[in-house]
Design a protein around this motif. Structure first.
Motif, PDB file in Angstrom:
ATOM      1  N   ASP A 183       0.467   2.279  -2.810  1.00  0.00           N
ATOM      2  CA  ASP A 183       1.161   2.833  -3.973  1.00  0.00           C
ATOM      3  C   ASP A 183       1.419   4.321  -3.772  1.00  0.00           C
ATOM      4  O   ASP A 183       0.898   4.958  -2.854  1.00  0.00           O
ATOM      5  CB  ASP A 183       0.400   2.575  -5.287  1.00  0.00           C
ATOM      6  CG  ASP A 183      -1.015   3.130  -5.248  1.00  0.00           C
ATOM      7  OD1 ASP A 183      -1.406   3.717  -4.223  1.00  0.00           O
ATOM      8  OD2 ASP A 183      -1.728   2.974  -6.242  1.00  0.00           O
ATOM      9  N   LEU A 184       2.248   4.886  -4.654  1.00  0.00           N
ATOM     10  CA  LEU A 184       2.717   6.256  -4.516  1.00  0.00           C
ATOM     11  C   LEU A 184       1.621   7.260  -4.851  1.00  0.00           C
ATOM     12  O   LEU A 184       0.885   7.095  -5.826  1.00  0.00           O
ATOM     13  CB  LEU A 184       3.926   6.483  -5.435  1.00  0.00           C
ATOM     14  CG  LEU A 184       4.577   7.872  -5.383  1.00  0.00           C
ATOM     15  CD1 LEU A 184       5.192   8.116  -4.014  1.00  0.00           C
ATOM     16  CD2 LEU A 184       5.620   8.006  -6.478  1.00  0.00           C
ATOM     17  N   ARG A 234      10.342   9.453   0.839  1.00  0.00           N
ATOM     18  CA  ARG A 234       9.265  10.022   0.017  1.00  0.00           C
ATOM     19  C   ARG A 234       8.757   9.042  -1.023  1.00  0.00           C
ATOM     20  O   ARG A 234       7.547   8.958  -1.272  1.00  0.00           O
ATOM     21  CB  ARG A 234       9.756  11.304  -0.679  1.00  0.00           C
ATOM     22  CG  ARG A 234       9.851  12.509   0.224  1.00  0.00           C
ATOM     23  CD  ARG A 234      10.405  13.698  -0.545  1.00  0.00           C
ATOM     24  NE  ARG A 234      10.485  14.894   0.278  1.00  0.00           N
ATOM     25  CZ  ARG A 234       9.516  15.790   0.414  1.00  0.00           C
ATOM     26  NH1 ARG A 234       8.386  15.624  -0.243  1.00  0.00           N
ATOM     27  NH2 ARG A 234       9.678  16.852   1.170  1.00  0.00           N
ATOM     28  N   PHE A 235       9.665   8.308  -1.650  1.00  0.00           N
ATOM     29  CA  PHE A 235       9.283   7.489  -2.798  1.00  0.00           C
ATOM     30  C   PHE A 235       9.092   6.010  -2.479  1.00  0.00           C
ATOM     31  O   PHE A 235       8.544   5.276  -3.299  1.00  0.00           O
ATOM     32  CB  PHE A 235      10.327   7.647  -3.913  1.00  0.00           C
ATOM     33  CG  PHE A 235      10.327   9.004  -4.546  1.00  0.00           C
ATOM     34  CD1 PHE A 235       9.325   9.367  -5.446  1.00  0.00           C
ATOM     35  CD2 PHE A 235      11.301   9.935  -4.229  1.00  0.00           C
ATOM     36  CE1 PHE A 235       9.312  10.621  -6.024  1.00  0.00           C
ATOM     37  CE2 PHE A 235      11.293  11.201  -4.803  1.00  0.00           C
ATOM     38  CZ  PHE A 235      10.295  11.544  -5.700  1.00  0.00           C
ATOM     39  N   GLU A 236       9.524   5.556  -1.302  1.00  0.00           N
ATOM     40  CA  GLU A 236       9.383   4.138  -0.984  1.00  0.00           C
ATOM     41  C   GLU A 236       8.365   3.859   0.111  1.00  0.00           C
ATOM     42  O   GLU A 236       7.892   2.722   0.230  1.00  0.00           O
ATOM     43  CB  GLU A 236      10.748   3.548  -0.606  1.00  0.00           C
ATOM     44  CG  GLU A 236      11.742   3.517  -1.759  1.00  0.00           C
ATOM     45  CD  GLU A 236      13.036   2.820  -1.393  1.00  0.00           C
ATOM     46  OE1 GLU A 236      13.160   2.350  -0.235  1.00  0.00           O
ATOM     47  OE2 GLU A 236      13.937   2.742  -2.263  1.00  0.00           O
ATOM     48  N   ASP A 237       8.060   4.847   0.932  1.00  0.00           N
ATOM     49  CA  ASP A 237       7.008   4.686   1.931  1.00  0.00           C
ATOM     50  C   ASP A 237       5.793   5.471   1.453  1.00  0.00           C
ATOM     51  O   ASP A 237       5.882   6.674   1.173  1.00  0.00           O
ATOM     52  CB  ASP A 237       7.470   5.209   3.294  1.00  0.00           C
ATOM     53  CG  ASP A 237       6.444   4.915   4.382  1.00  0.00           C
ATOM     54  OD1 ASP A 237       6.660   3.965   5.156  1.00  0.00           O
ATOM     55  OD2 ASP A 237       5.425   5.632   4.449  1.00  0.00           O
ATOM     56  N   SER A 247      -9.468  11.407 -10.337  1.00  0.00           N
ATOM     57  CA  SER A 247      -9.404  10.161 -11.107  1.00  0.00           C
ATOM     58  C   SER A 247      -8.411   9.161 -10.528  1.00  0.00           C
ATOM     59  O   SER A 247      -8.417   7.993 -10.925  1.00  0.00           O
ATOM     60  CB  SER A 247      -9.025  10.466 -12.561  1.00  0.00           C
ATOM     61  OG  SER A 247      -7.767  11.131 -12.626  1.00  0.00           O
ATOM     62  N   ASP A 248      -7.564   9.597  -9.615  1.00  0.00           N
ATOM     63  CA  ASP A 248      -6.582   8.686  -9.019  1.00  0.00           C
ATOM     64  C   ASP A 248      -7.255   7.742  -8.029  1.00  0.00           C
ATOM     65  O   ASP A 248      -8.191   8.133  -7.326  1.00  0.00           O
ATOM     66  CB  ASP A 248      -5.478   9.471  -8.313  1.00  0.00           C
ATOM     67  CG  ASP A 248      -4.664  10.296  -9.289  1.00  0.00           C
ATOM     68  OD1 ASP A 248      -4.474   9.844 -10.424  1.00  0.00           O
ATOM     69  OD2 ASP A 248      -4.236  11.408  -8.913  1.00  0.00           O
ATOM     70  N   ASP A 249      -6.781   6.521  -7.939  1.00  0.00           N
ATOM     71  CA  ASP A 249      -7.340   5.502  -7.053  1.00  0.00           C
ATOM     72  C   ASP A 249      -6.234   4.883  -6.197  1.00  0.00           C
ATOM     73  O   ASP A 249      -5.728   3.816  -6.513  1.00  0.00           O
ATOM     74  CB  ASP A 249      -8.045   4.404  -7.857  1.00  0.00           C
ATOM     75  CG  ASP A 249      -9.295   4.901  -8.538  1.00  0.00           C
ATOM     76  OD1 ASP A 249     -10.118   5.545  -7.867  1.00  0.00           O
ATOM     77  OD2 ASP A 249      -9.462   4.640  -9.752  1.00  0.00           O
TER      78      ASP A 249
END
Length: 348
Positions: free
Chosen positions: A132-133, A202-205, A142-144
């Motif tokens: 995921d991005l 940047r946004f898809e890989d 807090s991000d996983d």
């Protein structure tokens, strides 16, 4: 299967402290001017503090100088699991169009003088795709991020590469091939002539992650800012080097056993001390301070006795002190110029 990790910050992970407080006050009631203070009129008071309030924050973990990667069970501070996230750039270099058989080699820089945990064992580190991005400029504790392991995810394995700790050379570099579907996708992005190629990449890989295998008993510190993706076209004898577009790290700390009478602090800022000096200062009969000192004494005996002879913790970083209030204490502690800083002198 998806592996989830919680994040933290800064390469050196944790340290243990006993807290004492010492304040220096002036005996006279007059104000201190721009001249000098008569040393004979200065007295030292030590004030006991009965409460040490703890707080937690949500620190940033991306684009830092060092990113911890590894696993180690510290008897005092608990079990540490850390992964490194990175994403190579697609800046056109000496090779304008990549052939399908181009070799993609990660040249990873590691701080070999700073290893937390077992100093004598080897260990395998594997590279997987991220599911995921994430962005290094915004990622927090807090991000996983989801890591796609070889046992799940797409039908084709998401494992991209691996290396052994023992194969890192004496200059702190290790080179490993990055293979599989990720390499094919990277070549496609690189060769694309679409106007939105960069933004699409940047946004898809979602980049890659370095994950410790089950035989790892140490935490190493990677330097993605000085690491490179080497592109080798063997047929045409061309080589190109790309910097890292983005990087971050993700850490999970669980358990731990603080010795009785001690507190443990972590430079993940979980927890950190929040101290209101007003009640302490009000206990003094004179408020004309020449200097105020907060003295912290490490419990060296417990720290040394808790580790085996082949184990080691990283050196304690300087203490960061931020005068409040703060709108974003995580940012202030991590990036702002500190109002004061602590150093270690003669074991104190």
């Amino acid at each position: 299967m998806l592996n989830n990790f919680k994040a933290a910050r800064i390469r050196q992970l944790v340290f243990s402290l006993i807290i004492l407080f010492a304040f220096v006050a002036c005996e006279e009631s007059g104000t201190v001017g721009a001249g000098f203070v008569d040393e004979s009129s200065i007295v030292i008071d030590t004030i006991s503090v009965s409460e040490l309030p703890f707080s937690n924050t949500d620190p940033f973990t991306g684009k830092l100088t060092n990113s911890p990667v590894g696993s180690f069970n510290d008897p005092i501070f608990g079990e540490i699991e850390a992964i490194g996230l990175f994403k190579p750039s697609i800046i056109l270099g000496d090779i304008s169009n990549l052939p399908v058989d181009v070799k993609t080699v990660l040249r990873l820089n590691v701080d070999i003088d700073n290893v937390y945990g077992n100093q004598t064992t080897d260990g395998t580190f594997k590279v997987y795709r991220v599911g995921d991005l994430w962005r290094g400029s915004a990622i927090r504790m807090s991000d996983d991020p989801e890591i796609l392991t070889a046992s799940g995810g797409p039908i084709v394995s998401s494992e991209v590469g691996e290396f052994r700790y023992a194969d890192i050379d004496t200059t702190g570099f290790i080179e490993l091939d990055l293979e599989g579907p990720w390499r094919t996708d990277y070549i496609e992005y690189y060769n694309s002539d679409a106007e939105d190629r960069d933004s699409t990449y940047r946004f898809e890989d979602f980049g890659l992650a370095i994950v410790p295998d089950t035989d790892v008993d140490k935490v190493i510190y990677t330097r993605f800012s000085t690491s490179r993706l080497i592109l080798i076209d063997e047929a045409n004898q061309d080589t190109s080097s790309n910097i890292m577009l983005d990087w971050a790290y993700d850490i999970d700390l669980t358990g731990g056993n603080s010795p009785e009478g001690n507190i443990t602090l972590s430079n993940t800022f979980n927890p950190f001390l929040t101290i209101n000096f007003n009640p302490v200062a009000n206990q003094l009969s004179n408020n004309n301070f020449v200097r105020a000192e907060l003295v912290l004494t490490p419990d060296s005996t417990s720290m040394e006795a808790s580790l085996a002879t082949n184990q080691k913790r990283t050196e304690n970083p300087p203490f960061r002190v931020q005068l409040g209030p703060s709108n974003d204490i995580a940012y202030d502690l991590g990036f702002n110029t500190t109002n004061s800083i602590g150093t270690i002198e003669e074991g104190i």
